[in-house]
Scaffold this active site. Structure first.
Site, PDB file in Angstrom:
ATOM      1  N   SER A 122     -10.492   0.021   7.062  1.00 46.20           N
ATOM      2  CA  SER A 122      -9.857   0.204   5.588  1.00 46.20           C
ATOM      3  C   SER A 122      -9.094  -1.024   5.067  1.00 46.20           C
ATOM      4  O   SER A 122      -8.765  -1.101   4.015  1.00 46.20           O
ATOM      5  CB  SER A 122      -8.847   1.245   5.686  1.00 46.20           C
ATOM      6  OG  SER A 122      -9.225   2.646   5.565  1.00 46.20           O
ATOM      7  N   LYS A 126       0.943  -1.256  -0.136  1.00 43.05           N
ATOM      8  CA  LYS A 126       0.177  -0.162   0.126  1.00 43.05           C
ATOM      9  C   LYS A 126       0.868   1.099   0.011  1.00 43.05           C
ATOM     10  O   LYS A 126       1.888   1.314   0.686  1.00 43.05           O
ATOM     11  CB  LYS A 126      -0.738  -0.198   1.326  1.00 43.05           C
ATOM     12  CG  LYS A 126      -2.110   1.142   1.384  1.00 43.05           C
ATOM     13  CD  LYS A 126      -2.974   1.011   2.619  1.00 43.05           C
ATOM     14  CE  LYS A 126      -4.107   2.166   2.587  1.00 43.05           C
ATOM     15  NZ  LYS A 126      -4.928   1.828   3.726  1.00 43.05           N
ATOM     16  N   SER A 164      -9.936   2.228   2.712  1.00 34.93           N
ATOM     17  CA  SER A 164      -9.106   2.958   1.747  1.00 34.93           C
ATOM     18  C   SER A 164      -7.856   1.794   1.294  1.00 34.93           C
ATOM     19  O   SER A 164      -7.478   2.412   0.162  1.00 34.93           O
ATOM     20  CB  SER A 164      -8.241   3.822   2.783  1.00 34.93           C
ATOM     21  OG  SER A 164      -7.477   3.164   3.641  1.00 34.93           O
TER      22      SER A 164
END
Lengths: 95, 495
Positions: B182, B78, B158
């Site tokens: 998330s 990420k 997210s």
């Protein structure tokens, strides 16, 4: 309580985010929607409840007050938008 | 080559050790898959040179014997994780051009274990969002579609890029982070597994901070076993994060027996939300039955302050964000606005932050500034922290009463269309996290696993919430549920 255009402008200033005048009414309205949602918290009886400071009941560790790092000025300045002579450079701060 | 990229970590580990495949082969297969998946916009910075180098090193290590489980496994990382010399910009323009001179602890541990980095993954800007629509890189896209409808769906957020990449078999697994849901919400939207460990299990050092008292990293994987393997590699004490727990990390995989006889599973009545789709209710009821059939004891429980979790979160998270994001001032890294003649340092801050932060980030920073400002601190911030204490106590009470884990839906809906929430007010988007956010506020471990599909063919997830530090037990309960649910559906390739 309701947030008006002036309060929105004051918050933007405190947050150091430039918001154009014509964007303020919409911003104030968004704040009001979010704060309206947050107002629900007033229904909760919090009398005598401690505000949470740490989610895990754990003492913060102590460490020796010693130098463990340093001497990497070039690495620290490498990502700066403006670095000169070993310093971060910014616009004039004092008159 | 598709076969290689669809491998799970455990399968790949075994094949690597037997010499049936090399990390170089796995890595090339993933790099090819990524190249062909531009339409998903999951990978936003590709690092093929690093990947090939790491794969070669991993192959050498495997050949020498004694390689750890993650050795040679190609991963997506990420964009919130700082990776040395590789763009790490939290999907924000304000960190445009930023290449850290250091490596986050979690990625250091993964790479030390021999894992391979394929590239950086899309996400919501500063992890603020539930649909990956606030990213400076544009939307990540869900590989799943509603039947034959070609409307693009959100992979959630997210960690939307992580979810999309794992679900589409672009990598074997990915790192995610979870502040209010998330990891778990995007996992549920894409039919994969995601676990957020107990607060303090994974070091936060080198992960771009959003809300420090809530943020935790975790793995996003193709099944529960992989989650156990990768989580173990990510966890552990780190002196550089003062909130990281100095506790031994168990061998989570060894705890996956599938035996949950005699375990007590709580079903919280407050998680029955008005207007929740029938299919989610049905899935939840099925999950309950599956755990019961596996020998667990099911009890109805109450978590009375559940309703107040989201409003408390939307005080605490923006407050912490406003403080954490104060560092983006155009001085030390990232973007600085072009200034006009006569502009001083205040104008530089204000213009830089207005240009660099997207709309949602600006809004949250300002809400946080407001709730922390003089005169409102007690009314908002302190009250929210008191409510947080009560939310945590709700969980402590049920655990004290003998509950081992709690079963809930992971999300209140299946994946929705990109752009569908555009005109909705921000609070509507926040409701995505209604079942997950309580877990962050209480610092508990939570896992989302795919458990079924809706009538449009989209995956739906269930969430299990565990006792603090008992990720091993939680993973085992999830493993039993996974076996009972038997979810094997995959998105049809259209990209």
């Amino acid at each position: 309580m309701s947030i008006d255009k002036d309060t929105a402008a004051r918050v933007a200033k405190l947050a150091r985010i430039k918001v154009e005048d014509d964007a303020l009414p919409a911003l104030a309205e968004e704040f009001n929607t979010i704060l309206g949602f947050i107002e629900q918290l007033n229904e909760v009886d919090v009398e005598g409840v401690e505000p949470m400071t740490s989610v895990t009941p754990m003492r913060l560790k102590r460490r020796v007050d010693g130098v463990t790092d340093g001497d990497q000025q070039d690495k620290i300045l490498k990502n700066a938008p403006d670095a000169r002579e070993g310093f971060f450079a910014v616009p004039k701060v004092v008159e | 080559m598709t076969d290689l990229t669809s491998m799970k970590i455990a399968e790949a580990r075994d094949a690597l050790r037997k010499g049936n495949v090399t990390s170089a082969e796995l890595t090339e297969a993933c790099l090819t898959a990524i190249e062909g998946a531009g339409a998903l916009n999951a990978f936003v910075h590709n690092t093929p040179e690093i990947a090939r180098e790491q794969a070669a090193a991993a192959d050498a290590r495997i050949k020498a014997g004694d390689a750890p489980a993650m050795c040679g496994i190609p991963l997506g990382i990420k964009d919130l994780f700082c990776t040395k010399g590789v763009p790490s910009q939290a999907a924000s323009n304000i960190l445009g051009g930023f290449k850290p001179e250091y490596e986050s602890t979690v990625t250091t541990q993964l790479f030390d274990a021999g894992a391979v980095m394929l590239g950086k993954l899309n996400m919501d800007e500063f992890a603020m969002g539930s649909s990956n629509e606030t990213s400076c890189y544009g939307n990540a896209v869900n590989p799943w579609r509603r039947g034959n409808d070609d409307a693009a769906l959100t992979p959630g957020g997210s960690s939307g890029g992580s979810a999309s990449a794992v679900s589409a078999d672009l990598c074997l697994a990915a790192t995610g982070t979870d502040t209010g849901g998330s990891i778990r919400q995007p996992a549920a939207f894409t039919g994969i597994t995601g676990i957020k460990p107990t607060y303090g299990r994974c070091s936060r050092w080198g992960i771009v901070a959003f809300a420090s008292s809530l943020d935790q990293a975790g793995p996003m994987t193709k099944d529960v076993r992989d989650a156990a393997i990768m989580l173990e590699a990510m966890c552990g004490h780190d002196p550089k994060d003062s909130t990281s727990a100095d506790l031994a990390v168990p061998n989570f995989e060894a705890m996956l027996t599938g035996d949950i006889k005699g375990k007590t599973i709580g079903i919280p009545k407050e998680y029955h939300m008005d207007g929740m789709p029938e299919e989610i209710e049905a899935l939840w009821a099925e999950g309950r039955k599956m755990l019961q059939d596996a020998g667990a004891n099911i009890v109805d429980i109450s978590l009375p302050h559940t309703k107040y979790a989201l409003p408390a979160y939307y005080v605490i998270a923006p407050a912490e964000a406003s403080s954490n994001l104060a560092r983006y001032d155009g001085v030390r890294y990232g973007h600085r606005a072009t200034l006009s003649a006569g502009d001083g340092i205040t104008e530089m801050y204000e213009k830089t932050r207005a240009e660099g932060f997207g709309h949602e980030v600006q809004r949250r920073v300002m809400v946080g500034t407001y709730v922390l400002s003089a005169g409102f601190y007690d009314a908002y911030y302190n009250r929210a922290r008191k409510v947080r204490t009560l939310i945590k106590k709700d969980f402590e009470d049920v655990f004290a009463a003998g509950v081992d884990a709690i079963l809930t839906p992971a999300t209140p809906s299946a994946a929705f269309g990109l752009g569908e929430m555009e005109d909705a007010d921000p609070v509507k988007m926040y409701l995505n996290d209604v079942f997950t956010v309580t877990v962050n506020l209480a610092g508990l471990p939570g896992i989302a696993i795919p458990a079924g599909v809706d009538k449009q063919g989209l995956p739906l997830g269930l969430q299990l919430i565990g006792r603090p530090w008992e990720e091993g037990d939680l993973l085992n309960t999830a493993y039993a549920l996974e076996q009972a649910a038997g979810f094997v559906a995959k998105p049809g390739k259209w990209w």
